[in-house]
Design a protein around this motif. Structure first.
Motif, PDB file in Angstrom:
ATOM      1  N   THR A 221     -27.983   0.818  -3.575  1.00 57.48           N
ATOM      2  CA  THR A 221     -27.074   1.899  -3.173  1.00 57.48           C
ATOM      3  C   THR A 221     -25.800   1.314  -2.576  1.00 57.48           C
ATOM      4  N   PHE A 222     -25.944   0.308  -1.724  1.00 58.20           N
ATOM      5  CA  PHE A 222     -24.770  -0.383  -1.182  1.00 58.20           C
ATOM      6  C   PHE A 222     -24.011  -1.116  -2.289  1.00 58.20           C
ATOM      7  N   PHE A 223     -24.762  -1.743  -3.216  1.00 55.18           N
ATOM      8  CA  PHE A 223     -24.094  -2.394  -4.347  1.00 55.18           C
ATOM      9  C   PHE A 223     -23.225  -1.395  -5.098  1.00 55.18           C
ATOM     10  N   ASN A 224     -23.796  -0.230  -5.360  1.00 56.14           N
ATOM     11  CA  ASN A 224     -23.129   0.764  -6.185  1.00 56.14           C
ATOM     12  C   ASN A 224     -21.886   1.335  -5.504  1.00 56.14           C
ATOM     13  N   ALA A 225     -21.914   1.395  -4.175  1.00 54.67           N
ATOM     14  CA  ALA A 225     -20.775   1.937  -3.448  1.00 54.67           C
ATOM     15  C   ALA A 225     -19.538   1.057  -3.584  1.00 54.67           C
ATOM     16  N   GLY A 226     -19.731  -0.257  -3.771  1.00 55.61           N
ATOM     17  CA  GLY A 226     -18.594  -1.152  -3.864  1.00 55.61           C
ATOM     18  C   GLY A 226     -18.324  -1.712  -5.249  1.00 55.61           C
ATOM     19  N   TYR A 227     -19.328  -1.682  -6.127  1.00 49.90           N
ATOM     20  CA  TYR A 227     -19.238  -2.375  -7.416  1.00 49.90           C
ATOM     21  C   TYR A 227     -18.123  -1.829  -8.304  1.00 49.90           C
ATOM     22  N   PHE A 228     -17.970  -0.502  -8.366  1.00 46.96           N
ATOM     23  CA  PHE A 228     -17.040   0.097  -9.318  1.00 46.96           C
ATOM     24  C   PHE A 228     -15.616   0.256  -8.772  1.00 46.96           C
ATOM     25  N   ILE A 229     -15.398  -0.047  -7.507  1.00 51.85           N
ATOM     26  CA  ILE A 229     -14.072   0.150  -6.922  1.00 51.85           C
ATOM     27  C   ILE A 229     -12.979  -0.628  -7.669  1.00 51.85           C
ATOM     28  N   PRO A 230     -13.190  -1.906  -8.014  1.00 49.82           N
ATOM     29  CA  PRO A 230     -12.124  -2.612  -8.744  1.00 49.82           C
ATOM     30  C   PRO A 230     -11.789  -1.965 -10.085  1.00 49.82           C
ATOM     31  N   TYR A 231     -12.798  -1.424 -10.753  1.00 50.01           N
ATOM     32  CA  TYR A 231     -12.553  -0.861 -12.083  1.00 50.01           C
ATOM     33  C   TYR A 231     -11.902   0.520 -12.008  1.00 50.01           C
TER      34      TYR A 231
ATOM     35  N   CYS B 220       1.642  -2.747  -6.651  1.00 48.79           N
ATOM     36  CA  CYS B 220       2.233  -4.011  -6.212  1.00 48.79           C
ATOM     37  C   CYS B 220       3.462  -4.395  -7.030  1.00 48.79           C
ATOM     38  N   GLY B 221       3.846  -3.559  -7.988  1.00 47.12           N
ATOM     39  CA  GLY B 221       5.076  -3.804  -8.727  1.00 47.12           C
ATOM     40  C   GLY B 221       4.922  -4.437 -10.085  1.00 47.12           C
ATOM     41  N   PHE B 222       3.681  -4.635 -10.563  1.00 42.51           N
ATOM     42  CA  PHE B 222       3.477  -5.233 -11.872  1.00 42.51           C
ATOM     43  C   PHE B 222       3.587  -4.158 -12.956  1.00 42.51           C
ATOM     44  N   SER B 223       3.890  -4.576 -14.176  1.00 39.89           N
ATOM     45  CA  SER B 223       4.087  -3.626 -15.270  1.00 39.89           C
ATOM     46  C   SER B 223       2.764  -3.016 -15.708  1.00 39.89           C
ATOM     47  N   GLU B 224       2.846  -1.998 -16.557  1.00 42.11           N
ATOM     48  CA  GLU B 224       1.649  -1.315 -17.037  1.00 42.11           C
ATOM     49  C   GLU B 224       0.729  -2.272 -17.792  1.00 42.11           C
ATOM     50  N   TYR B 225       1.312  -3.088 -18.674  1.00 42.14           N
ATOM     51  CA  TYR B 225       0.478  -3.986 -19.466  1.00 42.14           C
ATOM     52  C   TYR B 225      -0.014  -5.167 -18.648  1.00 42.14           C
ATOM     53  N   GLN B 226       0.748  -5.590 -17.652  1.00 41.31           N
ATOM     54  CA  GLN B 226       0.234  -6.614 -16.746  1.00 41.31           C
ATOM     55  C   GLN B 226      -0.980  -6.091 -15.982  1.00 41.31           C
ATOM     56  N   ALA B 227      -0.897  -4.845 -15.538  1.00 37.57           N
ATOM     57  CA  ALA B 227      -2.012  -4.238 -14.817  1.00 37.57           C
ATOM     58  C   ALA B 227      -3.228  -4.083 -15.721  1.00 37.57           C
ATOM     59  N   ALA B 228      -2.996  -3.648 -16.964  1.00 41.83           N
ATOM     60  CA  ALA B 228      -4.109  -3.486 -17.894  1.00 41.83           C
ATOM     61  C   ALA B 228      -4.726  -4.833 -18.256  1.00 41.83           C
ATOM     62  N   PHE B 229      -3.890  -5.891 -18.311  1.00 41.35           N
ATOM     63  CA  PHE B 229      -4.406  -7.212 -18.672  1.00 41.35           C
ATOM     64  C   PHE B 229      -5.328  -7.773 -17.596  1.00 41.35           C
ATOM     65  N   VAL B 230      -5.131  -7.375 -16.341  1.00 42.24           N
ATOM     66  CA  VAL B 230      -6.024  -7.835 -15.278  1.00 42.24           C
ATOM     67  C   VAL B 230      -7.458  -7.405 -15.572  1.00 42.24           C
ATOM     68  N   ILE B 231      -7.640  -6.134 -15.958  1.00 40.67           N
ATOM     69  CA  ILE B 231      -8.974  -5.652 -16.308  1.00 40.67           C
ATOM     70  C   ILE B 231      -9.501  -6.367 -17.539  1.00 40.67           C
ATOM     71  N   SER B 232      -8.623  -6.599 -18.527  1.00 41.55           N
ATOM     72  CA  SER B 232      -9.045  -7.289 -19.747  1.00 41.55           C
ATOM     73  C   SER B 232      -9.507  -8.709 -19.443  1.00 41.55           C
ATOM     74  N   ALA B 233      -8.770  -9.408 -18.585  1.00 40.71           N
ATOM     75  CA  ALA B 233      -9.130 -10.784 -18.243  1.00 40.71           C
ATOM     76  C   ALA B 233     -10.460 -10.839 -17.498  1.00 40.71           C
ATOM     77  N   THR B 234     -10.705  -9.880 -16.601  1.00 44.44           N
ATOM     78  CA  THR B 234     -11.996  -9.865 -15.910  1.00 44.44           C
ATOM     79  C   THR B 234     -13.136  -9.600 -16.890  1.00 44.44           C
ATOM     80  N   GLY B 235     -12.837  -8.899 -17.985  1.00 45.73           N
ATOM     81  CA  GLY B 235     -13.863  -8.661 -18.998  1.00 45.73           C
ATOM     82  C   GLY B 235     -14.334  -9.950 -19.639  1.00 45.73           C
ATOM     83  N   VAL B 236     -13.436 -10.925 -19.819  1.00 49.96           N
ATOM     84  CA  VAL B 236     -13.820 -12.203 -20.408  1.00 49.96           C
ATOM     85  C   VAL B 236     -14.770 -12.951 -19.486  1.00 49.96           C
ATOM     86  N   THR B 237     -14.402 -13.071 -18.216  1.00 48.73           N
ATOM     87  CA  THR B 237     -15.287 -13.769 -17.278  1.00 48.73           C
ATOM     88  C   THR B 237     -16.566 -12.974 -17.025  1.00 48.73           C
ATOM     89  N   ASP B 238     -16.500 -11.653 -17.185  1.00 49.98           N
ATOM     90  CA  ASP B 238     -17.692 -10.826 -17.076  1.00 49.98           C
ATOM     91  C   ASP B 238     -18.716 -11.223 -18.137  1.00 49.98           C
TER      92      ASP B 238
END
Length: 473
Positions: free
Chosen positions: A243-253, A263-281
């Motif tokens: 339950t504690f895991f679930n409360a924090g796990y999805f916040i980044p996504y 923070c001032g980054f472009s739309e595609y820069q922001a989207a690429f952050v999620i894409s890059a985490t998908g690779v390490t995931d």
């Protein structure tokens, strides 16, 4: 030798693959279209805030309701699997998942999105995800962690591909057209359900049980839902931890894209952050499954380590942002690795705690318990953003939830032991349990590997076998 003895004594063991690899493929597609989609909804988060002119907290409830419904209705899904079989339940869930997104494309208010993306699609996700996970676990013993990791790589792959894809679809077709396309993609889970082949068909309660004075409707419901697990301290402890895991796990996504834009980054820069985490995931999931199957460390110990690391990286994410886009990307990559590594372990640990024959019902109940964290985590994060003006506090609190869950996991009975207790989820454990009961209860037959959709009948004899080695408190 164990397999030959088991066949001679009538013990049905997991087939260790075979058609199970096809079911792993079905889990790959299901995890892609359920949690991969949930992880990438941050692209729509920004669009909904602007279109409906609502607060971040109000829009966050869309994801939270969908996630909570997926977990809240999981016990119902597993009970229906026990009664009618896995295949029809998953096929109905796939239809509901697509229907909710298609209806969401017609939304005129946030309430409409709550009911469609949240309630309808969330219920469909419940009917699809947990039964498919249980099906994979039924087919494997020695390679269970690896099979789960391979099935869950769909989440990482979709995290890499979906975020920029959703951004492109929103730009070309607007958010309504994008949701309509996603609804069509989600209907592919109907085909995944058709591929699931349970080891045996669902079996109704025996006539002797129906005729027994002790077998009321309430007792049958209790058996289908595995409610006696709620009286076991190890199960409740693990339920509190996730339950504690679930409360924090999805916040980044949910908020990482919005945080990057803030923070001032472009739309595609922001989207690429999620894409890059998908690779390490993906790397984290495969690495976790491979190391788990080596048997050098207990699964619960590995789970505790990965969740602690994930919590620390979430806390460090705002600090990484201070170093610019490179700092944000670096911490996000580390967070993605740990996030991917812990996910298959959360499910693989369950048979060690409750035993294999109660695994499906336990998965459903755990999803129900952790829905509290899923329901409150994202809105709390949105409220912190509205209050503080940034998402930094949201990530710190999310990391705190992960660290707290790791501490609770460490209180499980026998956590400090270097060896796992034998459970009927092991082939040898099932055989030993069979031999023990034959010696201690002459004339008593039958320890069998309970299939996904089959429940053992209540035994009227006074001498009963014990297949769950976790004692009641």
């Amino acid at each position: 030798m164990v397999k030959a003895q088991a066949q001679k004594q009538g013990v049905v063991l997991p087939p260790e693959g075979g058609w199970g690899w096809v079911v792993v493929g079905a889990l790959f597609v299901v995890s892609t279209l359920v949690f991969g989609l949930i992880r990438s909804l941050g692209v729509f988060f920004v669009e909904f805030v602007q279109y409906f002119d609502e607060s971040a907290q109000a829009v966050s409830w869309i994801t939270s309701i969908g996630l909570a419904m997926q977990q809240l209705f999981s016990p119902l899904a597993t009970a229906l699997c026990n009664m009618y079989g896995t295949r029809p339940v998953v096929m109905v869930g796939g239809f509901l998942s697509g229907l909710g997104l298609i209806l969401a494309s017609l939304a005129t208010s946030l309430t409409h999105l709550y009911l469609t993306m949240g309630l309808i699609s969330g219920t469909g996700w419940a009917f699809v995800f947990t039964p498919t996970v249980g099906s994979v676990m039924q087919y494997f013993t020695r390679r269970r962690s690896l099979a789960m990791a391979l099935g869950f790589t769909g989440v990482g792959l979709s995290s890499f591909a979906f975020s920029p894809l959703f951004q492109y679809l929103v730009e070309v077709y607007a958010w309504r057209g994008a949701l309509l396309i996603l609804g069509g993609l989600s209907l592919n889970m109907v085909a995944c359900g058709a591929l699931i082949r349970p080891i045996t068909a669902a079996k109704a309660l025996d006539k002797t049980e129906k005729d027994s004075s002790c077998s009321s409707l309430l007792s049958r419901v209790s058996m289908y839902f595995e409610l006696p697990l709620l009286r076991q301290r190890p199960f409740l402890t693990f339920g509190l931890a996730i339950t504690f895991f679930n409360a924090g796990y999805f916040i980044p996504y949910v908020h990482l894209v919005a945080h990057s834009r803030h923070c001032g980054f472009s739309e595609y820069q922001a989207a690429f952050v999620i894409s890059a985490t998908g690779v390490t995931d993906i790397v984290g999931r495969v690495l976790s499954g491979w190391v788990s199957d080596l048997g050098r460390l207990r699964l619960v110990h590995m789970l505790c380590v990965w969740t602690m690391l994930l919590g620390l990286f979430l806390v460090a994410l705002p600090l990484g942002t201070l170093a610019g886009y490179a700092g944000l990307l670096t911490v996000s990559l580390a967070q993605g690795l740990c996030s991917g590594a812990m996910t298959p372990l959360v499910f693989a640990v369950v048979p060690e705690i409750v035993g294999m024959e109660r695994m499906l019902g336990a998965l459903g109940l755990l999803q129900l318990i952790e829905s509290i964290g899923g329901l409150l985590g994202a809105p709390l994060s949105g409220w912190l953003k509205d209050t503080t003006g940034s998402y930094s506090a949201s990530f710190v609190v999310a990391g705190g939830f992960l660290l707290l869950g790791s501490a609770v996991t460490a209180t499980l009975p026998g956590f400090c032991s270097c060896t796992s207790p034998k459970t009927p989820s092991d082939a040898e454990g099932a055989l030993h349990s069979k031999e023990f009961n034959q010696d201690s209860c002459p004339g008593k037959q039958s320890l069998t590997f309970t299939p996904l959709s089959e429940k053992p009948a209540l035994d009227p004899e006074p001498c009963t076998e014990t297949t769950n080695l976790t004692p009641d408190p």
